[in-house]
Design a protein around this motif. Structure first.
Motif: not given
Ligand code: ZN
Ligand code: ADP
Length: 286
Positions: A154, A169, A172, A175
């Motif tokens: 990540h 993701c 995030h 990432c």
């Molecule tokens: Zn992530």
């Protein structure tokens, strides 16, 4: 003397009984269902085998802080039925032998470190690029952990100029997992990775982002080898693309003797997780 090993994945549990030479004596694959149903099948398999201990490489996140009250418990997984499931304690209770648990990627890293692509070095990383991205690091035969296991899948990488893909993701967006996992590639292209032609420019983008991540891992950990596995890496043409990008981005800042051997494929034919889990179980037996 028999030892038990489980690669406990989000889609399937691979259970294996091995002797001390990693020779498989019996094996079964169980679909991952609700915890009770899955573990009932696990017990059913191991009841016929007098194993002395059990090693488990599990999907996560899982609490691996030995000082924590919830050591060995699955944490914040999107698989709701498994969230907060005390995997380690339950396995100890139902199988009745000492159990060692670590993440699936840490186990895979240990497997490749002891018996596969990193057998000849003292430190190595293993990264899987599949449904998710995850990585483990082993140094001097020990899997690295801190507060808990690292979450190297990540990390953020620098976005390529003009790349408007937002990433996949849920935590995030862009990432490294959100950019190069199998679902990320499918979301970007609308095509399953396995069906994308080898000369599609998307592979250059994927290789570039993987190389960015590998440069970051190299700068932080300086492993002697980086092994990349997982479903996406079945696209073997990615390895040379990644090495070329890696050399460009690192720009000789750290001297890597031979990038061909530094960035490499696994050697244990998709068995690194279960072989590494068996290695974990041997360690608790001492
Ligand atoms: Zn992530
Ligand atoms: P998991 O990560 O669930 O343990 P895998 O490592 O097999 O399982 O990864 C599955 C992912 O890899 C899926 O998203 C799938 O689309 C992708 N994948 C599988 N085979 C290929 C392939 N030949 N080329 C590209 N992507 C693939």
């Amino acid at each position: 003397m028999l030892i038990g090993a489980i690669e406990a994945g989000g889609t399937k549990f691979v259970c294996s009984v091995m002797d001390e030479f990693n020779e498989t004596k019996d094996r079964c694959v169980i679909q991952t269902q609700k915890p009770e149903d899955t573990l009932a099948e696990v017990v059913d398999f191991f009841k016929d085998h007098p194993i002395e201990s059990l090693g488990v490489g599990a999907f996560g996140p899982i609490d691996l802080n030995v000082k924590s009250d919830t050591y060995g418990t699955i944490k914040n997984t999107p698989k709701k039925e498994w969230k907060d499931f005390p995997l380690l304690d339950e396995l100890k209770r139902i199988i009745g032998v000492p159990v060692a648990v670590d993440t699936d990627v840490n186990a895979a890293c240990l497997g490749e470190f002891r018996f596969g692509a990193a057998e000849d070095v003292d430190s190595a990383m293993y990264i899987t690029i599949g449904t998710g991205v995850g990585a483990g690091f082993v140094k001097d035969d020990e899997v690295f952990k801190g507060v808990t296991h690292p979450e190297m899948g990540h990390i953020k990488v620098k976005k390529m100029d003009g790349d408007t893909f937002r990433g996949s993701c849920p935590y995030h967006e862009d990432c490294i997992e959100g950019l190069v996992s199998g679902p990320a590639i499918e979301k970007r292209t609308g095509i399953k990775g396995a069906d994308i032609s080898v000369d599609d420019p998307v592979w250059e983008t994927v290789a570039h982002y993987i190389a960015e991540a590998l440069v970051n891992y190299t700068l932080v950990l300086c492993p002697e080898r980086i092994i990349i596995g997982g479903g996406v890496m079945k696209q073997a043409h990615l390895y040379p693309l990644i090495r070329t990008e890696f050399k460009k981005i690192l720009n000789d800042y750290i001297e890597i003797d031979d990038v061909e051997t530094y960035i490499t494929a696994p050697l244990l034919n998709d068995d690194q997780g279960v072989i590494g889990a068996a290695a974990l179980s041997k360690d608790i037996r001492g």
